[in-house]
Design an enzyme around this catalytic site. Sequence first.
Site, mmCIF file in Angstrom:
data_model
loop_
_atom_site.group_PDB
_atom_site.id
_atom_site.type_symbol
_atom_site.label_atom_id
_atom_site.label_comp_id
_atom_site.label_asym_id
_atom_site.label_seq_id
_atom_site.Cartn_x
_atom_site.Cartn_y
_atom_site.Cartn_z
ATOM 1 N N ASP A 88 0.843 -1.195 0.000
ATOM 2 C CA ASP A 88 0.000 0.000 0.000
ATOM 3 C C ASP A 88 0.874 1.240 0.000
ATOM 4 O OD1 ASP A 88 -1.912 2.065 1.875
ATOM 5 O OD2 ASP A 88 -2.791 1.066 0.167
ATOM 6 N N ASP A 503 -17.545 48.865 18.527
ATOM 7 C CA ASP A 503 -17.916 47.643 19.246
ATOM 8 C C ASP A 503 -19.110 47.043 18.502
ATOM 9 O OD1 ASP A 503 -19.169 45.842 20.945
ATOM 10 O OD2 ASP A 503 -18.529 46.908 22.754
ATOM 11 N N PHE A 504 -18.948 45.847 18.003
ATOM 12 C CA PHE A 504 -20.019 45.325 17.140
ATOM 13 C C PHE A 504 -21.306 44.995 17.885
ATOM 14 C CE2 PHE A 504 -17.022 41.518 17.267
ATOM 15 C CZ PHE A 504 -17.796 40.697 18.075
ATOM 16 N N ARG A 519 -14.491 33.238 13.084
ATOM 17 C CA ARG A 519 -14.117 32.874 14.449
ATOM 18 C C ARG A 519 -14.717 33.841 15.471
ATOM 19 N NH1 ARG A 519 -9.757 31.867 17.792
ATOM 20 N NH2 ARG A 519 -9.400 29.639 18.038
HETATM 21 C C1 M5T Z 1 3.051 8.144 -5.829
HETATM 22 C C2 M5T Z 1 2.776 7.181 -6.973
HETATM 23 C C3 M5T Z 1 1.843 6.182 -6.841
HETATM 24 N N1 M5T Z 1 1.571 5.326 -7.893
HETATM 25 C C4 M5T Z 1 0.536 4.274 -7.755
HETATM 26 O O1 M5T Z 1 -0.434 4.647 -6.804
HETATM 27 C C5 M5T Z 1 -1.118 3.452 -6.378
HETATM 28 C C6 M5T Z 1 -1.264 3.549 -4.876
HETATM 29 O O2 M5T Z 1 -2.432 2.951 -4.477
HETATM 30 P P1 M5T Z 1 -2.490 1.606 -3.627
HETATM 31 O O3 M5T Z 1 -3.770 1.640 -2.889
HETATM 32 O O4 M5T Z 1 -1.262 1.417 -2.842
HETATM 33 O O5 M5T Z 1 -2.517 0.467 -4.741
HETATM 34 P P2 M5T Z 1 -3.633 0.116 -5.847
HETATM 35 O O6 M5T Z 1 -3.235 0.705 -7.158
HETATM 36 O O7 M5T Z 1 -5.004 0.469 -5.370
HETATM 37 O O8 M5T Z 1 -3.529 -1.416 -5.951
HETATM 38 P P3 M5T Z 1 -3.851 -2.526 -4.806
HETATM 39 O O9 M5T Z 1 -2.542 -2.910 -4.194
HETATM 40 O O10 M5T Z 1 -4.512 -3.633 -5.505
HETATM 41 O O11 M5T Z 1 -4.767 -1.924 -3.820
HETATM 42 C C7 M5T Z 1 -0.235 2.276 -6.760
HETATM 43 O O12 M5T Z 1 -0.859 1.592 -7.833
HETATM 44 C C8 M5T Z 1 1.046 2.926 -7.232
HETATM 45 O O13 M5T Z 1 1.666 2.166 -8.234
HETATM 46 C C9 M5T Z 1 2.246 5.453 -9.092
HETATM 47 O O14 M5T Z 1 1.978 4.715 -10.043
HETATM 48 N N2 M5T Z 1 3.216 6.424 -9.204
HETATM 49 C C10 M5T Z 1 3.516 7.303 -8.201
HETATM 50 O O15 M5T Z 1 4.398 8.177 -8.368
#
Ligand code: M5T
Length: 632
Positions: A88, A503-504, A519
């Site tokens: 991931d 003064d509001f 705020r």
């Molecule tokens: C920063 C960057 C990311 N990626 C892609 O971003 C997805 C990340 O998503 P993930 O959730 O980790 O993966 P996914 O694509 O959803 O696939 P899965 O593992 O099946 O969940 C992956 O694809 C990576 O290559 C690129 O191709 N180039 C880059 O420079």
Amino acid sequence: MPLNPVISKLSGKLVVLASASPRRLEILSNAGLRFEVVPSWFKETLDKSLFKHPCEYAVETAKQKALEVAQRMPFKHLKTPDIVIGADTVVTVDGLILEKPTDKQDAYRMLSRLSGKEHSVFTGVAIVICRDKNSSVTDYKVVDFYEETKVKFAELSEEMLWEYINSGEPMDKAGGYGIQALGGMLVEYVRGDFLNVVGFPLNHFCKQLGSIFNSPPASPAHKIKRDCDEAWTLVNKTTNGDVELLENVKDDSLTSVQEQNVMGLEFAKCNRQDVPHSIISLLDGFKVSKTLFTASKLKVFDVLNTPGGLTLEEVAGQINASLLGTERLLEAAVSLGLLERVRQEEISVYRNTEQASRFLVTDSPVSLHGYILHCNDMVWPLFSHLESAVREGTSQHERAFGKKKEDVFQDVYYSKDEVKIRFMDAMHSIARVTGKDLATAFDLSCYKTACDIGGCTGAMAYEFTKAHPELSVTIFDLPQVIEMRRHFQPKENDERVSFVAGDFFKDDLPKADLYILARVLHDWSDEKLHVLLSKLSKMWTPGCGLLVSEILLDEERRRPSRALLQALSMTEGKQRSTAEYSALLDKHGFTLKHVKHTDNLLDAMLFVKEEQNDKRTLLGCSSASIETAELE
Ligand SMILES: Cc1cn([C@@H]2O[C@H](COP(=O)(O)OP(=O)(O)OP(=O)(O)O)[C@@H](O)[C@H]2O)c(=O)[nH]c1=O
């Protein structure tokens, strides 16, 4: 001799890549690995707030992706893999975790956050080793790790951003960019493993495989942690085919090599299951805040705002503090991600992280320094009397500062100049950090004059005039505030910003097309606000708008906790949800037209008066603005 002997050791094993990412497939097959692809069905929905660090989130998601496939395959594919690999990738910037954008606007938000800044890319990887113990039970060992790469983006113009977004490339990529393709043009530099950014840290992965399959027997040190292999996960296939997770099953048949790797990992897992991490974080919360306050007060971030960083001795000398105390403070700040410690020619030096340089250095344009000191000097003493505040249901101003507080501001503004300036500095720094997001939250092109009620130093007003070249803004605030604002002169002079004292609650407000209450409302009771809102309502002319900016509670009043924590030390005010603000303003005829959750310290709402809506359009706000910022 193959380039990586471990890869060849996997030949003959059923290796599965639990990923739909074409980049991961390409990286691993280019490395000579033979595998099947079974994309994971695990949804990336883990609660990010439960993780102390983004890398933990990425690792846990990778692990869940891989385990889901490992557990599904024996039933759905009728075969048990030997190894399942999950990964991931997340991008982190300004303390936020960015995943794949949901749409073009989301990609725009991500890329504009990354513009001109350094960010981190973390890829978490999980290697699940599966083994059928017998026909009904499979056990799983998980080895996980992560890799971090720093990437710096160039400043991106609006035109570049949209051209890139319209290319379609950002949509399936973490952080909304692909460094390996068009996105490479946005990048100034990369520090660390390039393939990690693309989606898979091949080098680190090979090293991990090496330690699983090649490393020497476990050292005695690892054996001490023996208890932790109890946390192995066993999956029992029940007769109806359901999957039952059995925890705490001890497996004596592991090889020592596997034990070594799994024990370290499962030790962490034991921790996760048995120790209340979120409660421990809460216990330490006050130490974290006080570390930030103290480092800010001692101007550590200003001292370290120098290229190359400084040694411990240099910092201690410049902040005039003991070596031991400074070392403890700097080390704590490193652990919190506020500082970095790096080796330079055999010596360790400390330096600001990107975030610290941007938000903690006193003279940065978006410095939070003033607000941090306010938290230390004003809010911290109030919180040390929280128990009494809860028992008595009142602000603890008198206990903390020895004076009864008449109302929120009178006391501050009738005190010593130093107190006034400190308070104004806090408001000033919040306005500078949030101003741009609030000024651009809605299409305000139909408004030519604005009045920022309680606009303090004018920091917010300057952001509005910067964003809207046709707009003039009058700041309406107490005479003492107007008098003291000379301490906060903006760098560039803007003739479209003017100041009126009053003064509001008592005095007439200046006439304007757009009123801004940033705020302000949360500080007062409904009763008191009716005075102000009735006054506004009477002044209202066709086409007027009212922009209210506050932290908006969700309708269940659960989040953000920042709003509810702030309420603990409030005098007479109240934090409200969008619906509560809407109901309050509705009593005076104001209708909520648009809401914007800015992802910054303050959100925004735009109110109009129903009977004048049509005329508002006549004044020149594009109809598109009304449609695009529809109520969320
Ligand atoms: C920063 C960057 C990311 N990626 C892609 O971003 C997805 C990340 O998503 P993930 O959730 O980790 O993966 P996914 O694509 O959803 O696939 P899965 O593992 O099946 O969940 C992956 O694809 C990576 O290559 C690129 O191709 N180039 C880059 O420079």
